[in-house]
Design a protein around this motif. Structure first.
Motif, PDB file in Angstrom:
ATOM      1  N   ILE A   1       0.703  -1.297   0.171  1.00  0.00           N
ATOM      2  CA  ILE A   1      -0.021  -0.145   0.118  1.00  0.00           C
ATOM      3  C   ILE A   1       0.970   1.049   0.120  1.00  0.00           C
ATOM      4  O   ILE A   1       1.507   1.396   0.913  1.00  0.00           O
ATOM      5  CB  ILE A   1      -0.723   0.093   1.269  1.00  0.00           C
ATOM      6  CG1 ILE A   1      -1.806  -1.167   1.318  1.00  0.00           C
ATOM      7  CG2 ILE A   1      -1.887   1.413   1.363  1.00  0.00           C
ATOM      8  CD1 ILE A   1      -2.688  -1.308   2.371  1.00  0.00           C
ATOM      9  N   ASP A   2       0.902   1.832  -0.886  1.00  0.00           N
ATOM     10  CA  ASP A   2       1.649   3.184  -1.303  1.00  0.00           C
ATOM     11  C   ASP A   2       3.222   2.811  -1.185  1.00  0.00           C
ATOM     12  O   ASP A   2       3.799   3.497  -0.459  1.00  0.00           O
ATOM     13  CB  ASP A   2       1.408   4.130  -0.193  1.00  0.00           C
ATOM     14  CG  ASP A   2       0.061   4.826  -0.421  1.00  0.00           C
ATOM     15  OD1 ASP A   2      -0.631   4.707  -1.579  1.00  0.00           O
ATOM     16  OD2 ASP A   2      -0.740   5.021   0.522  1.00  0.00           O
ATOM     17  N   GLY A   3       3.482   1.744  -1.447  1.00  0.00           N
ATOM     18  CA  GLY A   3       4.804   1.063  -1.528  1.00  0.00           C
ATOM     19  C   GLY A   3       5.216   0.815  -0.194  1.00  0.00           C
ATOM     20  O   GLY A   3       6.159   0.172  -0.090  1.00  0.00           O
ATOM     21  N   ILE A   4       4.267   0.414   0.745  1.00  0.00           N
ATOM     22  CA  ILE A   4       4.872  -0.242   2.030  1.00  0.00           C
ATOM     23  C   ILE A   4       3.987  -1.574   2.215  1.00  0.00           C
ATOM     24  O   ILE A   4       2.790  -1.574   2.196  1.00  0.00           O
ATOM     25  CB  ILE A   4       4.510   0.786   3.188  1.00  0.00           C
ATOM     26  CG1 ILE A   4       4.700   2.379   2.810  1.00  0.00           C
ATOM     27  CG2 ILE A   4       4.818   0.445   4.534  1.00  0.00           C
ATOM     28  CD1 ILE A   4       6.211   2.287   2.463  1.00  0.00           C
ATOM     29  N   PRO A   5       4.738  -2.354   2.672  1.00  0.00           N
ATOM     30  CA  PRO A   5       4.229  -3.771   2.849  1.00  0.00           C
ATOM     31  C   PRO A   5       3.331  -3.766   4.205  1.00  0.00           C
ATOM     32  O   PRO A   5       3.679  -2.913   5.075  1.00  0.00           O
ATOM     33  CB  PRO A   5       5.264  -4.600   3.195  1.00  0.00           C
ATOM     34  CG  PRO A   5       6.376  -3.628   3.802  1.00  0.00           C
ATOM     35  CD  PRO A   5       6.168  -2.456   2.916  1.00  0.00           C
ATOM     36  N   ASP A   6       2.196  -4.196   4.030  1.00  0.00           N
ATOM     37  CA  ASP A   6       1.021  -4.136   5.021  1.00  0.00           C
ATOM     38  C   ASP A   6       1.350  -5.450   5.916  1.00  0.00           C
ATOM     39  O   ASP A   6       0.727  -6.324   5.622  1.00  0.00           O
ATOM     40  CB  ASP A   6      -0.417  -4.136   4.376  1.00  0.00           C
ATOM     41  CG  ASP A   6      -1.082  -3.869   5.445  1.00  0.00           C
ATOM     42  OD1 ASP A   6      -1.324  -3.749   6.911  1.00  0.00           O
ATOM     43  OD2 ASP A   6      -2.545  -3.820   5.188  1.00  0.00           O
ATOM     44  N   TYR A   7       2.000  -5.316   7.085  1.00  0.00           N
ATOM     45  CA  TYR A   7       1.873  -6.353   7.842  1.00  0.00           C
ATOM     46  C   TYR A   7       0.984  -5.981   9.204  1.00  0.00           C
ATOM     47  O   TYR A   7       1.352  -6.825  10.320  1.00  0.00           O
ATOM     48  CB  TYR A   7       3.350  -6.657   8.790  1.00  0.00           C
ATOM     49  CG  TYR A   7       4.175  -7.299   7.704  1.00  0.00           C
ATOM     50  CD1 TYR A   7       4.034  -8.808   7.356  1.00  0.00           C
ATOM     51  CD2 TYR A   7       5.147  -6.565   6.827  1.00  0.00           C
ATOM     52  CE1 TYR A   7       4.998  -9.452   6.288  1.00  0.00           C
ATOM     53  CE2 TYR A   7       6.023  -7.203   5.637  1.00  0.00           C
ATOM     54  CZ  TYR A   7       5.747  -8.524   5.619  1.00  0.00           C
ATOM     55  OH  TYR A   7       6.672  -9.320   4.699  1.00  0.00           O
ATOM     56  N   SER A   8       0.113  -5.424   9.163  1.00  0.00           N
ATOM     57  CA  SER A   8      -0.849  -5.054  10.171  1.00  0.00           C
ATOM     58  C   SER A   8      -1.603  -6.378  10.707  1.00  0.00           C
ATOM     59  O   SER A   8      -1.781  -7.378   9.922  1.00  0.00           O
ATOM     60  CB  SER A   8      -1.951  -4.028   9.902  1.00  0.00           C
ATOM     61  OG  SER A   8      -2.856  -4.411   8.860  1.00  0.00           O
ATOM     62  N   ALA A   9      -2.104  -6.088  11.886  1.00  0.00           N
ATOM     63  CA  ALA A   9      -2.954  -7.370  12.407  1.00  0.00           C
ATOM     64  C   ALA A   9      -3.964  -7.575  11.305  1.00  0.00           C
ATOM     65  O   ALA A   9      -4.438  -8.647  11.272  1.00  0.00           O
ATOM     66  CB  ALA A   9      -3.315  -6.892  13.908  1.00  0.00           C
ATOM     67  N   ALA A  10      -4.842  -6.612  11.075  1.00  0.00           N
ATOM     68  CA  ALA A  10      -5.746  -6.837  10.030  1.00  0.00           C
ATOM     69  C   ALA A  10      -5.531  -7.422   8.775  1.00  0.00           C
ATOM     70  O   ALA A  10      -6.277  -8.584   8.561  1.00  0.00           O
ATOM     71  CB  ALA A  10      -6.732  -5.436   9.840  1.00  0.00           C
TER      72      ALA A  10
END
Length: 564
Positions: A60-69
């Protein structure tokens, strides 16, 4: 990690006594066999390609999404992937095709384990180090790390305009990724992962500093490669500066947070056993591995002392302290090593294999700068060079695509450890017993010291995973059982190794248990030859083992001996 080549995928879819026998230096090891491709195997290849895309984080916007969701969504989707795999009809499949299936199944189990137990994105600060200056000597990065990795060694230097812009964009994501990491790690209480977690970012900061200064030298399959910054764009230099500042701040944050994170870091014996059985396909559980590693430690130490007795009347190895003279000696040793491997039938006589090993030739290291391995190479480079046969594997990956697209890219979740680290460790003793040190008997002593070190550090790592000791105690035990005081518990190397083995279950013992699994494969091949009243030829058995690719030894055994 190498990408899957689209051409290979398309092709697969359309295809719906142990005695070393000398060979001429031009002889070649038998070529790998082909993987049978029954009708539904093409479905497996498609599934594999889509699976590998699924396990990557959303960007997302170049950033990996490792959020809990985000990770909860991955977990919710995993059963559907298992169902797709189970729905593939394997009736009549060959052992290699079955092995491909089991490899994907192991990766799915590995992702399940990461989601449920290891959870590095939520527990382990070191997971967010994703910029690397050196190529690993194994097929992928050791231990878990946030994707996508920024592998400086994969670029051609000096950079083209396109690569300059690409690298600038990648490095520019580091500050935001580390900011997100602070949120993702909020609930982590794994003390040792925090107490040692800032080290990765101090290393990353150093790589960024050297990169900006144009002084970064990267170890690759081609040797030491300089990251030449001639003509670097202002955008790239600014991205490097911002990333270094963010990395330094993150390292300081991890160090400041460590005293507040007081919980255990190991995964426990039951989880370790599950991971071995279902992910690495290792036949030994925690208790069995502890017994085996202790036996190898005992054998290595006893053998060392007997070797010293045998060599007591021989003059010691005299260190070469002149760097140029040392380099000339080391290059001669590497040429000897290559010739020995070719003559033994363990390496084809091809330029890229020889070049891969020559590129790893040792340089002189002054006494004050030596770690465990440099103590050994100061006396004789050959024992560590034997372990560096890793680079032959990397040359094979680069120049000889595996017939199966599923094996032409390294397994995820460090499933390669027993095969890669274990077989490289086995080469040390295998070549010693085959005669590599017949003219330098004291070299055999170094082989036993290296084996003792690997067993000692693996034993310590097992107790860390069981939460019986912490990393500081593991480092002391690791060093205490390494002969000749060559291992310093306070050294950067010991700290790195024990932290890696905590972060990646099974990696520490893999050097020994993988070696023992290779011993078992050779024993089975020997027994098979005897049963058929045929001579055992090591080079032929070795070619069959290598043909399976970098997969768990259990799969190699099933394919060599047609076992379900």
């Amino acid at each position: 990690m190498r990408p899957i080549r689209l051409a290979l995928l398309c092709a697969a879819l359309l295809a719906v006594s142990v005695t070393v026998t000398p060979l001429p230096l031009t002889a070649q090891v038998a070529a790998p066999g082909t993987v049978a491709t029954p009708a539904d195997h093409a479905r497996l290849v498609v599934l594999f390609s889509e699976w590998r895309a699924f396990v990557q984080p959303a960007i997302i916007d170049g950033i990996p999404d490792y959020s809990a969701a985000a990770m909860a969504r991955k977990a919710a989707a995993l059963p559907a992937w298992r169902a797709r795999l189970a729905a593939i009809d394997r009736t009549g499949w060959s052992a290699p095709a079955q092995g491909d299936y089991r490899l994907i199944e192991a990766e799915m189990n590995g992702f399940d384990f990461y989601l449920r137990i290891l959870r590095p994105w939520a527990r382990d600060p070191g997971f967010y180090q994703n910029l690397f200056g050196e190529q690993s000597d194994v097929p992928a990065h050791e231990g878990p790390s946030a994707q996508p990795n920024i592998d400086l060694f994969a670029y051609r230097w000096p950079l083209s305009r396109a690569d300059d812009a690409k690298l600038a964009r990648a490095i520019a994501t580091i500050p935001a990724s580390l900011a997100a990491a602070k949120v993702n790690l909020a609930g982590s209480n794994a003390h040792d992962l925090w107490a040692y977690g800032d080290r990765a970012f101090r290393e990353q900061s150093g790589v960024l500093a050297d990169l900006a200064a144009g002084t970064l030298k990267m170890r690759t399959i081609d040797g030491q490669t300089p990251a030449t910054m001639t003509g670097a764009s202002p955008a790239l230099l600014a991205a490097i500066a911002d990333a270094k500042a963010a990395t330094d701040a993150f390292a300081a944050w991890v160090a400041a947070e460590a005293p507040r994170r007081t919980g255990p870091s190991g995964i426990g014996k039951a989880n370790y056993d599950w991971y071995m059985r279902h992910v690495t396909l290792n036949p030994y559980d925690w208790d069995q591995q502890r017994l085996l590693l202790q036996r190898e430690l005992d054998r290595a130490l006893a053998s060392l002392r007997i070797e010293e007795l045998r060599n007591r009347a021989l003059p010691p190895i005299v260190e070469i302290s002149d760097p140029a003279a040392y380099r000339a000696m080391a290059e001669a040793k590497t040429r000897k090593f290559n010739d020995f491997l070719v003559a033994a039938g363990l390496m084809p006589d091809t330029p890229y294999y020889r070049a891969a090993m020559l590129a790893q030739t040792s340089d002189y290291v002054p006494p004050a700068e030596r770690n465990f391995f440099f103590h050994g190479t100061a006396l004789d480079p050959l024992p560590l060079l034997s372990h560096s046969s890793h680079w032959i594997e990397l040359a094979r990956l680069q120049h000889e695509p595996h017939p199966s697209p599923i094996r032409d890219t390294p397994p995820l979740f460090n499933i390669f450890a027993d095969r890669s680290e274990g077989f490289a460790t086995a080469m040390e003793e295998l070549l010693m017993q085959a005669g590599l040190y017949d003219d330098i008997p004291h070299g055999r002593e170094i082989v036993w010291i290296m084996l003792a070190n690997r067993a000692a550090r693996g034993l310590a790592s097992l107790d860390v995973q069981a939460n019986a000791i912490d990393l500081a105690q593991a480092g002391r035990r690791h060093a205490e059982w390494t002969p000749r005081y060559w291992s310093d518990p306070e050294s950067k190397l010991v700290g790195f190794e024990q932290l890696l083995y905590l972060r990646q279950p099974g990696y520490g013992p893999s050097y020994i248990v993988g070696k023992l699994q290779l011993d078992h494969l050779l024993a089975l091949a020997s027994h098979e030859a005897e049963a058929k009243h045929q001579p055992f030829v090591l080079r032929d058995a070795w070619a069959r083992i290598i043909a399976a690719g970098i997969v768990p030894p259990a799969l190699i055994e099933a394919e060599m001996f047609a076992r379900p």
